[in-house]
Design a protein around this motif. Structure first.
Motif, PDB file in Angstrom:
ATOM      1  N   ILE A  83       0.929  -1.227  -0.031  1.00 38.90           N
ATOM      2  CA  ILE A  83       0.017   0.013   0.113  1.00 38.90           C
ATOM      3  C   ILE A  83       0.978   1.144  -0.039  1.00 38.90           C
ATOM      4  O   ILE A  83       0.465   2.320  -0.716  1.00 38.90           O
ATOM      5  CB  ILE A  83      -1.120   0.049   1.138  1.00 38.90           C
ATOM      6  CG1 ILE A  83      -1.986  -0.997   1.087  1.00 38.90           C
ATOM      7  CG2 ILE A  83      -1.651   1.326   1.546  1.00 38.90           C
ATOM      8  CD1 ILE A  83      -2.891  -1.310   2.136  1.00 38.90           C
ATOM      9  N   GLY A  84       1.778   1.043   0.810  1.00 33.30           N
ATOM     10  CA  GLY A  84       2.747   2.271   0.756  1.00 33.30           C
ATOM     11  C   GLY A  84       3.463   2.688  -0.645  1.00 33.30           C
ATOM     12  O   GLY A  84       3.733   3.682  -0.910  1.00 33.30           O
ATOM     13  N   GLY A  85       3.643   1.451  -1.179  1.00 31.49           N
ATOM     14  CA  GLY A  85       4.540   1.660  -2.626  1.00 31.49           C
ATOM     15  C   GLY A  85       3.715   2.142  -3.327  1.00 31.49           C
ATOM     16  O   GLY A  85       3.792   3.017  -4.400  1.00 31.49           O
ATOM     17  N   ILE A  86       2.171   1.643  -3.576  1.00 29.95           N
ATOM     18  CA  ILE A  86       1.248   2.169  -4.472  1.00 29.95           C
ATOM     19  C   ILE A  86       1.020   3.647  -3.888  1.00 29.95           C
ATOM     20  O   ILE A  86       1.079   4.552  -5.119  1.00 29.95           O
ATOM     21  CB  ILE A  86      -0.049   1.339  -4.179  1.00 29.95           C
ATOM     22  CG1 ILE A  86       0.250  -0.101  -4.962  1.00 29.95           C
ATOM     23  CG2 ILE A  86      -1.209   2.091  -4.849  1.00 29.95           C
ATOM     24  CD1 ILE A  86      -0.915  -0.797  -4.406  1.00 29.95           C
ATOM     25  N   SER A  87       1.171   4.027  -2.926  1.00 32.54           N
ATOM     26  CA  SER A  87       0.756   5.637  -2.464  1.00 32.54           C
ATOM     27  C   SER A  87       1.845   6.170  -3.094  1.00 32.54           C
ATOM     28  O   SER A  87       1.585   7.318  -3.640  1.00 32.54           O
ATOM     29  CB  SER A  87       0.514   5.612  -1.050  1.00 32.54           C
ATOM     30  OG  SER A  87      -0.555   4.775  -0.453  1.00 32.54           O
ATOM     31  N   ILE A  88       3.168   5.917  -3.056  1.00 30.77           N
ATOM     32  CA  ILE A  88       4.174   6.627  -3.334  1.00 30.77           C
ATOM     33  C   ILE A  88       4.191   6.802  -5.033  1.00 30.77           C
ATOM     34  O   ILE A  88       4.585   7.884  -5.492  1.00 30.77           O
ATOM     35  CB  ILE A  88       5.683   6.196  -3.040  1.00 30.77           C
ATOM     36  CG1 ILE A  88       5.929   6.191  -1.410  1.00 30.77           C
ATOM     37  CG2 ILE A  88       6.832   6.673  -3.705  1.00 30.77           C
ATOM     38  CD1 ILE A  88       7.022   5.562  -0.901  1.00 30.77           C
ATOM     39  N   ALA A  89       3.828   5.840  -5.529  1.00 32.67           N
ATOM     40  CA  ALA A  89       3.665   5.781  -7.039  1.00 32.67           C
ATOM     41  C   ALA A  89       2.620   6.835  -7.490  1.00 32.67           C
ATOM     42  O   ALA A  89       2.860   7.518  -8.310  1.00 32.67           O
ATOM     43  CB  ALA A  89       3.335   4.187  -7.470  1.00 32.67           C
ATOM     44  N   LEU A  91       1.488   9.388  -5.579  1.00 31.56           N
ATOM     45  CA  LEU A  91       1.964  10.699  -5.153  1.00 31.56           C
ATOM     46  C   LEU A  91       3.128  11.123  -6.451  1.00 31.56           C
ATOM     47  O   LEU A  91       3.050  12.425  -6.768  1.00 31.56           O
ATOM     48  CB  LEU A  91       2.738  10.692  -4.202  1.00 31.56           C
ATOM     49  CG  LEU A  91       3.401  11.952  -3.446  1.00 31.56           C
ATOM     50  CD1 LEU A  91       2.456  13.163  -3.309  1.00 31.56           C
ATOM     51  CD2 LEU A  91       4.261  11.651  -2.311  1.00 31.56           C
ATOM     52  N   ALA A  92       3.922  10.224  -7.060  1.00 31.12           N
ATOM     53  CA  ALA A  92       4.897  10.532  -7.934  1.00 31.12           C
ATOM     54  C   ALA A  92       4.154  11.014  -9.227  1.00 31.12           C
ATOM     55  O   ALA A  92       4.600  12.078  -9.846  1.00 31.12           O
ATOM     56  CB  ALA A  92       5.815   9.420  -8.195  1.00 31.12           C
ATOM     57  N   LEU A  93       3.023  10.357  -9.720  1.00 34.36           N
ATOM     58  CA  LEU A  93       2.361  10.691 -10.993  1.00 34.36           C
ATOM     59  C   LEU A  93       1.675  11.876 -10.628  1.00 34.36           C
ATOM     60  O   LEU A  93       1.552  12.779 -11.619  1.00 34.36           O
ATOM     61  CB  LEU A  93       1.454   9.453 -11.151  1.00 34.36           C
ATOM     62  CG  LEU A  93       1.703   7.992 -11.658  1.00 34.36           C
ATOM     63  CD1 LEU A  93       0.920   7.174 -11.684  1.00 34.36           C
ATOM     64  CD2 LEU A  93       2.593   8.354 -12.927  1.00 34.36           C
ATOM     65  N   VAL A  94       1.055  12.111  -9.568  1.00 35.35           N
ATOM     66  CA  VAL A  94       0.331  13.559  -9.349  1.00 35.35           C
ATOM     67  C   VAL A  94       1.286  14.526  -9.377  1.00 35.35           C
ATOM     68  O   VAL A  94       0.975  15.654 -10.038  1.00 35.35           O
ATOM     69  CB  VAL A  94      -0.339  13.302  -8.062  1.00 35.35           C
ATOM     70  CG1 VAL A  94      -0.958  14.804  -7.683  1.00 35.35           C
ATOM     71  CG2 VAL A  94      -1.622  12.587  -8.079  1.00 35.35           C
ATOM     72  N   LEU A  95       2.238  14.519  -8.759  1.00 33.83           N
ATOM     73  CA  LEU A  95       3.233  15.463  -8.705  1.00 33.83           C
ATOM     74  C   LEU A  95       4.063  15.896 -10.024  1.00 33.83           C
ATOM     75  O   LEU A  95       4.250  16.952 -10.542  1.00 33.83           O
ATOM     76  CB  LEU A  95       4.501  15.295  -7.744  1.00 33.83           C
ATOM     77  CG  LEU A  95       4.179  15.156  -6.040  1.00 33.83           C
ATOM     78  CD1 LEU A  95       5.494  14.923  -5.346  1.00 33.83           C
ATOM     79  CD2 LEU A  95       3.804  16.695  -5.781  1.00 33.83           C
ATOM     80  N   ARG A  96       4.203  14.849 -10.934  1.00 34.38           N
ATOM     81  CA  ARG A  96       4.756  14.791 -12.148  1.00 34.38           C
ATOM     82  C   ARG A  96       3.410  15.719 -13.288  1.00 34.38           C
ATOM     83  O   ARG A  96       4.048  16.528 -13.889  1.00 34.38           O
ATOM     84  CB  ARG A  96       5.113  13.439 -12.774  1.00 34.38           C
ATOM     85  CG  ARG A  96       5.678  13.842 -14.222  1.00 34.38           C
ATOM     86  CD  ARG A  96       5.903  12.158 -14.829  1.00 34.38           C
ATOM     87  NE  ARG A  96       4.595  11.778 -15.204  1.00 34.38           N
ATOM     88  CZ  ARG A  96       4.544  10.598 -16.223  1.00 34.38           C
ATOM     89  NH1 ARG A  96       5.615   9.947 -16.598  1.00 34.38           N
ATOM     90  NH2 ARG A  96       3.286  10.611 -16.359  1.00 34.38           N
ATOM     91  N   GLY A  97       2.306  15.267 -12.977  1.00 33.49           N
ATOM     92  CA  GLY A  97       1.390  15.988 -13.787  1.00 33.49           C
ATOM     93  C   GLY A  97       1.119  17.383 -13.242  1.00 33.49           C
ATOM     94  O   GLY A  97       1.137  18.139 -14.092  1.00 33.49           O
TER      95      GLY A  97
END
Length: 106
Positions: A83-89, A91-97
């Motif tokens: 779940i932590g890994g999915i959350s980080i992924a 977050l990374a996609l949202v920040l990139r967008g």
């Protein structure tokens, strides 16, 4: 003239004795076999070290329960890690967008 001569008597006695000897030998052999069958096995030689007792049923149940609880704990830990890994992924996609949106806005 059915009288037996001393030689005939001696031969008959020898034959009878040889038959009796074989029968007696067989009887003695049978008695020895019976004695051997009745004998208890020899006790194991004494040793100086202490032998460990086997685990009781309660100990095995406790070990099994501990393994089950530990396995559930490890499974929950791996789920939390995923779940932590999915959350980080995400977050990374949202920040990139957001970063792309900010770059286009300039």
């Amino acid at each position: 003239m059915n009288e037996l001569t001393p030689l005939d008597k001696a031969e008959a006695a020898v034959k009878e004795a040889s038959v009796d000897t074989a029968a007696v030998q067989l009887a003695f052999a049978a008695m020895e076999v019976a004695k051997m069958a009745q004998q208890q096995p020899a006790p194991a030689p004494a040793c100086d070290h202490q032998h460990k007792q086997g685990r009781s049923t309660g100990e095995w149940l406790a070990i099994g329960c501990a393994v089950c609880v530990g396995s559930v704990g490890i499974a929950i830990g791996f789920i939390a890690f995923a779940i932590g890994g999915i959350s980080i992924a995400i977050l990374a996609l949202v920040l990139r967008g957001m970063w792309r949106d900010m770059q286009k806005g300039r």
